[in-house]
Design a protein around this motif. Structure first.
Motif, PDB file in Angstrom:
ATOM      1  N   HIS A   1     107.823  65.905 -97.027  1.00  0.00           N
ATOM      2  CA  HIS A   1     107.674  67.080 -97.879  1.00  0.00           C
ATOM      3  C   HIS A   1     107.430  66.709 -99.318  1.00  0.00           C
ATOM      4  N   ASP A   2     108.223  65.761 -99.741  1.00  0.00           N
ATOM      5  CA  ASP A   2     108.074  65.368-101.145  1.00  0.00           C
ATOM      6  C   ASP A   2     106.746  64.677-101.390  1.00  0.00           C
TER       7      ASP A   2
ATOM      8  N   LYS B   1     104.064  65.457 -99.522  1.00  0.00           N
ATOM      9  CA  LYS B   1     103.029  66.462 -99.269  1.00  0.00           C
ATOM     10  C   LYS B   1     102.772  67.342-100.490  1.00  0.00           C
ATOM     11  N   SER B   2     103.875  67.707-101.156  1.00  0.00           N
ATOM     12  CA  SER B   2     103.719  68.608-102.303  1.00  0.00           C
ATOM     13  C   SER B   2     102.793  68.047-103.387  1.00  0.00           C
TER      14      SER B   2
ATOM     15  N   ARG C   1      99.281  68.230-102.246  1.00  0.00           N
ATOM     16  CA  ARG C   1      98.722  69.581-102.358  1.00  0.00           C
ATOM     17  C   ARG C   1      98.327  69.866-103.809  1.00  0.00           C
ATOM     18  N   SER C   2      99.250  69.462-104.676  1.00  0.00           N
ATOM     19  CA  SER C   2      98.961  69.684-106.107  1.00  0.00           C
ATOM     20  C   SER C   2      97.719  68.923-106.532  1.00  0.00           C
TER      21      SER C   2
ATOM     22  N   ASN D   1      95.305  68.002-104.682  1.00  0.00           N
ATOM     23  CA  ASN D   1      94.159  68.667-104.087  1.00  0.00           C
ATOM     24  C   ASN D   1      93.763  69.898-104.919  1.00  0.00           C
ATOM     25  N   ALA D   2      94.811  70.665-105.324  1.00  0.00           N
ATOM     26  CA  ALA D   2      94.539  71.874-106.092  1.00  0.00           C
ATOM     27  C   ALA D   2      93.893  71.548-107.432  1.00  0.00           C
ATOM     28  N   VAL D   3      94.540  70.621-108.132  1.00  0.00           N
ATOM     29  CA  VAL D   3      94.034  70.279-109.472  1.00  0.00           C
ATOM     30  C   VAL D   3      92.617  69.704-109.390  1.00  0.00           C
TER      31      VAL D   3
ATOM     32  N   ASN E   1      90.483  70.309-107.142  1.00  0.00           N
ATOM     33  CA  ASN E   1      89.616  71.442-106.855  1.00  0.00           C
ATOM     34  C   ASN E   1      89.203  72.183-108.119  1.00  0.00           C
ATOM     35  N   TRP E   2      90.257  72.469-108.940  1.00  0.00           N
ATOM     36  CA  TRP E   2      89.981  73.203-110.181  1.00  0.00           C
ATOM     37  C   TRP E   2      89.076  72.405-111.091  1.00  0.00           C
TER      38      TRP E   2
ATOM     39  N   GLU F   1      85.684  72.665-109.798  1.00  0.00           N
ATOM     40  CA  GLU F   1      85.148  73.997-110.090  1.00  0.00           C
ATOM     41  C   GLU F   1      84.734  74.117-111.561  1.00  0.00           C
TER      42      GLU F   1
ATOM     43  N   ILE G   1      92.870  62.175 -99.980  1.00  0.00           N
ATOM     44  CA  ILE G   1      94.024  63.084 -99.950  1.00  0.00           C
ATOM     45  C   ILE G   1      94.263  63.572 -98.519  1.00  0.00           C
ATOM     46  N   ASP G   2      93.174  63.892 -97.837  1.00  0.00           N
ATOM     47  CA  ASP G   2      93.298  64.316 -96.438  1.00  0.00           C
ATOM     48  C   ASP G   2      93.932  63.231 -95.585  1.00  0.00           C
TER      49      ASP G   2
ATOM     50  N   ASP H   1      97.486  62.969 -96.113  1.00  0.00           N
ATOM     51  CA  ASP H   1      98.159  64.076 -95.415  1.00  0.00           C
ATOM     52  C   ASP H   1      98.311  63.760 -93.924  1.00  0.00           C
TER      53      ASP H   1
END
Lengths: 137, 687
Positions: free
Chosen positions: B482-483, B485-486, B489-490, B492-494, B496-497, B500, B521-522, B525
């Motif tokens: 979990h620790d 993964k978080s 995810r972050s 991946n999000a950042v 992504n942004w 974009e 990242i994948d 995961d």
């Protein structure tokens, strides 16, 4: 979309909160977002609010009071227990999921890795809960 | 001479003649008188004799008149019938018919007759004419003649053959009775109404250790134990008061040596004519042994029921030792457990009412250690004179040590100690041996139970620690993933942004770099998910149900994401149903099938599934037409994170999970492969 949805997002991770808000913004979702970094602050906010939120989005892994603890107290509270709470967690642990539903969670969303997947899920939650008549005081 | 003188002399002579004539006349007169008297006398005697004769003729008993030499002169009819002789027809001398053995007695009596003049109550045997032996009783007297001189003897003869016979019979019966009484194992006593002993038999004397003479000076009360209850006294007084004829009870006597003799007694009363108590007859059976045995039996019963519900050897031991002390009066009683392998003696002692436990090296000297090794009991009458004894209690003077044997092995010892020398007897030994035999099984099972409990405790501890470790590991895997993964995810999000927001500036190479980052990242995961599922293979309890492997395979195939390739899955046979849980069996097939698909480089992907019955196991094989695996990697591929090819799609955990699941079910996994031709994975699952 229906009327403006008021939400309480309980999430310790800043990027997660940003991600959520960005999804709302990018998609022009009509919503009022209250943010809390943990369970305690969430209760403080709930107690201060004139009007209770229509939906609570709750992370499980949080410092201090974790999501399950928050959910338990929430569901025991006469005033707050009718607010639907959706769990957003990275845990697909069977035990976590079961406990959440036992405690009265309205839904369980597994946080996906990819932003796109995340956005899709959030949108469907919005779609569902916007058309759902919620409890208001 | 003068005439005158002559004259005087002549006158004198004449006087003398005259005087004499007178005297002669008187004499004549007297003689006539005497003759008359004599004649009268003989007439009287004759009359008396006649009278006597008629009396004797008429008496029923035999009567004989004989001279002093035994020649019978006269005998009556009864005598003739009795002796079968008739003195009128033949000479009959009584000395000739005396029974040989009585000769001396007969002549003694005869001489007594001659000197004293009579004998009475002569009892002897005689022969009749027909040589029959008869017992006679004779009273005889001499008959004196006119001058008082014994001339004859006469006597009355009684036939006492029958009386003597009866007496003899009686004597014999008495003897027989005496034999019976004296040889009777029962004590038999005769006492008077004051409870004084009159007669006692051997058994009774032996029972109490007194001689008959000693007993004659005692009463029943003297030898009765002091604790005898009032009920017996009551019974005695009822006997005395004629309310009861006999009674039976159990009573304790005290022997000469002060030992208590427990007896079953029966007392009967013999009454006088006026119904008052004359004698007491008692039959006494010594039941000391019996009651001791009974006591021991009862003790064993009590002991068994007492220890029946108990499983703890300490509790059982203290129970036994306390009970032995109560029963046998030892000062110290120890149950000692002997561990032959470890050479340890485990003492559980009850001494002077307190309990102690102690461990000792069996290699030490000491009587207990010796008995433990030899299995032979020891009685030590005086420990101060026995080198083998090692002092444990200063007051101990004597010791008894008996092995507890189970299955020919000494498993323990009963040890008793006393503060008196010579305290322990063969009886004690017998009793303790019996107890040892009885408790052997129980103690053995207690020992086994203790060992089992210890083993279980150890197992329990191990299990708890394992469970804890497992839980920690599970929590660890859970938390770590979990620790991890978080942030992913972050990221991946950042990312992504960023992509974009920078969309307008991006060129092709920058885009591919973004893609690379996303892929990594994948991959990260994927790895984390792999760890999670690997960790949960043997950690999670799942419902064990009967599962149809055909269904599992069907599900796995449905879930395979890339339907673009042409995939053929052949099942050579119908797969069995086995006991297991869906989660693991799905994972097993999913990993093997997706692994197979992953490494098939051909256009047409062919997977063949087969199953063979191997008695206790099913042997399942999954064959592909892929690139094959070099033999040197065969063992390596089952290790975690081992990948033969770098691939973003593979976590390197799949086969590890396969191995773990197969092992979890107690099966084996292996493979056969030829490079470029394909690989067959085999695994077994128990039926």
């Amino acid at each position: 979309m229906g009327k403006k949805l008021s939400l309480l997002l309980i999430e310790d991770d800043e990027i997660e909160r940003m991600k959520f808000k960005r999804v709302c913004l990018n998609n022009n979702l009509k919503c009022l977002i209250h943010e809390a970094k943990n369970g305690e602050t969430a209760f403080e906010i709930l107690n201060q609010l004139q009007e209770l939120p229509c939906l609570i989005l709750l992370d499980l892994n949080m410092p201090k009071m974790n999501g399950l603890e928050f959910l338990k107290i929430l569901k025991e509270d006469e005033k707050f227990k009718y607010i639907p709470a959706i769990i957003m967690s990275s845990s697909n642990n069977h035990e976590d999921i079961k406990t959440s539903y036992d405690l009265g969670a309205a839904g369980y969303m597994l946080k996906p890795l990819r932003v796109q997947d995340y956005e899709n899920k959030i949108l469907s939650i919005f779609n569902y809960w916007s058309t759902n008549e919620l409890v208001h005081q | 001479m003068s005439k005158e003188k002559i004259k005087i002399l002549e006158n004198k002579l004449q006087l003398e003649v005259k005087k004499r004539e007178e005297l002669e006349n008187v004499l004549q007169e007297k003689q006539e008188e005497i003759l008359e008297v004599n004649a009268n006398l003989s007439k009287l005697i004759d009359n008396q004799t006649q009278e006597l004769e008629s009396i004797f003729e008429n008496i029923i008993d035999a009567y004989v008149l004989m001279d002093l030499y035994g020649n019978v002169l006269k005998m009556n009819k009864a005598a003739i019938d009795f002796f079968e002789y008739d003195c009128n027809k033949e000479p009959f001398n009584v000395t000739k018919i005396i029974y040989e053995k009585d000769t001396e007695y007969a002549f003694d009596s005869f001489s007594k007759l001659q000197t004293v003049g009579y004998f009475k109550d002569y009892k002897a045997r005689i022969y009749t004419k027909s040589k029959k032996v008869k017992w006679v009783q004779i009273n005889a007297k001499t008959v004196n003649d006119k001058d008082g001189k014994p001339t004859f003897a006469h006597g009355i003869v009684r036939d006492i053959s029958n009386t003597v016979k009866q007496n003899l019979l009686f004597e014999n019966q008495k003897k027989l009775l005496d034999v019976i009484i004296n040889n009777s194992p029962l004590g038999i006593v005769l006492a008077d109404n004051k409870k004084r002993f009159i007669k006692t038999n051997n058994a009774f004397q032996k029972m109490l250790g007194y001689s008959e003479e000693e007993l004659k000076k005692l009463t029943i009360t003297d030898i009765s134990a002091k604790n005898n209850n009032e009920k017996i006294d009551d019974q005695f007084s009822k006997l005395t008061n004629n309310e009861l004829n006999s009674f039976s009870t159990v009573k304790e006597y005290v022997s000469k040596t002060n030992d208590v003799v427990i007896s079953k007694i029966n007392i009967s009363a013999v009454k006088n004519k006026n119904s008052s108590l004359k004698y007491l007859i008692g039959f006494i059976e010594d039941i000391t042994e019996e009651s001791k045995r009974e006591e021991i039996l009862e003790f064993l019963n009590g002991l068994m029921s007492s220890i029946l519900g108990k499983t703890d050897k300490t509790e059982i031991s203290f129970d036994i030792s306390q009970k032995i002390i109560d029963l046998l009066g030892f000062d110290v009683c120890e149950i000692v457990f002997y561990n032959k392998n470890k050479q340890i003696l485990n003492y559980l002692s009850t001494k002077f009412g307190e309990e102690f436990a102690d461990l000792e090296d069996a290699n030490e000297r000491g009587i207990v250690a010796i008995v433990a090794k030899t299995g032979e009991p020891i009685i030590c009458n005086d420990v101060s004179k026995d080198d083998r004894y090692i002092s444990a209690y200063p007051t101990t003077k004597s010791e008894i040590t008996v092995p507890i044997i189970y299955n020919d092995e000494v498993i323990g010892i009963i040890n008793g100690e006393s503060s008196q020398t010579n305290f322990f007897t063969k009886e004690h030994l017998k009793t303790l041996t019996t107890i040892a035999n009885v408790i052997g099984t129980k103690l053995n099972s207690a020992i086994s139970l203790e060992q089992k409990l210890n083993a279980e405790k150890e197992k329990g501890n191990l299990l708890r620690s394992l469970t804890k470790t497992n839980k920690e590991l599970k929590d660890f895997a859970h938390i770590v993933s979990h620790d991890l993964k978080s942030p992913l995810r972050s990221m991946n999000a950042v990312l992504n942004w960023l992509q974009e927001d920078c969309e307008s500036f991006l060129n092709e190479s920058m885009r591919s770099q973004f893609d690379l980052l996303f892929r990594k990242i994948d991959k990260m995961d994927l790895l984390i998910n792999g760890i999670l599922s690997y960790a949960s293979v043997d950690k999670v309890d799942r419902n064990v149900v009967t599962i149809d492997l055909n269904t599992i395979v069907k599900e796995v195939l449905e879930d395979i994401p890339s339907p673009s390739d042409k995939i053929t899955v052949n099942k050579k046979t119908t797969l069995p149903k086995i006991k297991g849980d869906h989660f693991r069996l799905y994972q097993l097939f999913q990993n093997l099938i997706s692994n197979a698909l992953k490494y098939i480089d051909k256009e047409e992907k062919i997977i063949t599934i087969d199953c063979k019955d191997r008695n206790d196991f099913w042997e399942i094989s999954i064959k592909d037409n892929g690139i094959g695996i070099d033999k040197k990697y065969h063992s390596k591929i089952f290790e975690v994170f081992q990948m033969l090819e770098e691939s973003d799609e593979s976590s390197g955990i799949g086969l590890s999970i396969v191995k773990k699941i197969v092992n979890f079910y107690g099966g084996k996994v292996w493979l056969a492969s030829k490079l470029n031709e394909g690989t067959t994975f085999f695994f077994t699952l128990p039926k």
